[in-house]
Design a protein around this motif. Structure first.
Motif: not given
Ligand SMILES: Nc1ncnc2c1ncn2[C@@H]1O[C@H](COP(=O)(O)OP(=O)(O)OP(=O)(O)O)[C@@H](O)[C@H]1O
Ligand SMILES: [Mg+2]
Length: 307
Positions: A91-103
């Motif tokens: 996942l891109t850097a942004l997608e990684n952070v968004m993934f955790f944010g969604a969690l």
């Protein structure tokens, strides 16, 4: 207010090893706490209990006034940066952070903005579309931190965030931590680099073999151990001054960087000043040798922090 309160905490692993042995700690709102200890001291075990990853064997743990067994009630308030980097390389850097944010339950509308804010804080805004598999170890570590910050936690726990990374990333991480703290977050910072702990922490718990063996503000510890460890005082005097014999009852003379230096302990301070004054000996400089947490640790345990 205490954000965390730990009383008589014990953790014995399944194999019978007691990694946390009667630990008591209090974490007050708004401060930076250091957990300092060598490999195997029990730092990660303690933290893993605080973030609900493993269960305690006995004792009490409260976080935000809730027993830690109700972790789901408080998980939103805590950010945890694990010792091992946990990000998705594809996942891109942004997608990684968004993934955790969604969690963490951040709503879709603000998710991207929040993620970008986190990336900015760790200095990765320009890398938001890149893949972490191409990042340096330090950048991966910073991305890992961004993932832990996306939900704006009140308490952020860092488990050895600067091990084995480049100085640029290391400075960025330390500065980010100080910034987060100034913005109101309470920090628990685990490390065996005493220079970092000395630089950023308000209060330190020194751990060894599962126990808290000493605690206090950095200043408290220095004051306590300066007396015990008797670190020497050094006075530089001018080249031409004649020293009376009596002064050598209280000090020794050395040459450091080309100048003459009297070296003595605190107990002789008054006498030395009297002799220097009565013989009109000019003083260029007074220094006390630097006491640091490493020396305190060595004194307490007989071993270095990085054994
Ligand atoms: N799952 C486990 N089962 C048994 N023993 C464990 C387990 N996890 C950790 N330990 C042991 O507990 C002790 C404390 O480990 P912990 O990881 O908490 O130390 P640490 O202070 O974080 O060390 P480091 O600086 O190396 O990260 C160590 O002796 C370790 O080997
Ligand atoms: Mg650890």
């Amino acid at each position: 207010m205490n954000i965390i309160e730990v009383n008589q905490l014990e953790k014995t692993y399944k194999n019978g090893f007691k990694a946390v042995d009667n630990i008591n700690i209090k974490i007050e709102k708004g401060k930076i706490y250091g957990l300092l200890g060598p490999n195997g001291a029990g730092k990660s075990t303690l933290i893993s209990i605080l973030v609900g990853l493993i269960r305690k064997t006995s004792g009490e743990v409260f976080a935000f006034n809730e027993p830690i067994s109700n972790f789901n009630k408080i998980s939103q308030k805590i950010g945890y940066v694990p010792q091992e980097i946990a990000i998705y390389p594809d996942l891109t850097a942004l997608e990684n952070v968004m993934f955790f944010g969604a969690l963490y339950g951040i709503d879709r509308k603000s998710l991207k903005d929040k993620a970008m804010e986190s990336l900015k804080l760790v200095g990765l805004l320009e890398n938001s579309k890149e893949y972490p598999k191409n990042f340096s170890g330090g950048m991966q570590r910073r991305l890992n931190i961004a993932c832990a910050l996306v939900h704006s936690p009140e308490l952020i726990i860092f488990d050895e965030p600067t091990v084995g990374i480049d100085p640029h990333s290391r400075n960025n991480i330390l500065e980010s931590i100080m910034y987060l703290n100034k913005s109101g977050a309470t920090i628990i910072y685990t490390s065996h680099y005493m220079e970092e702990v000395e630089k950023i922490c308000d209060y330190v718990y020194i751990l060894d073999k599962g126990k808290v063996i000493e605690q206090g503000t950095i200043l408290n510890l220095y004051q306590r151990y300066t007396k015990i460890l008797d670190s020497p005082i050094m006075v530089s005097i001018t080249e031409e001054s004649n020293l009376p014999d009596e002064i050598f009852k209280y000090c020794r003379l050395d040459i450091a960087e080309g100048s003459r230096v009297l070296i003595f302990n605190e107990t002789s301070f008054k006498k030395i000043i009297e002799v220097l004054y009565s013989h009109s000996i000019e003083v260029n400089d007074i220094k006390k040798s630097n006491l640091n947490l490493e020396e305190i640790f060595l004194f307490l345990t007989g071993k270095t922090l990085r054994d």
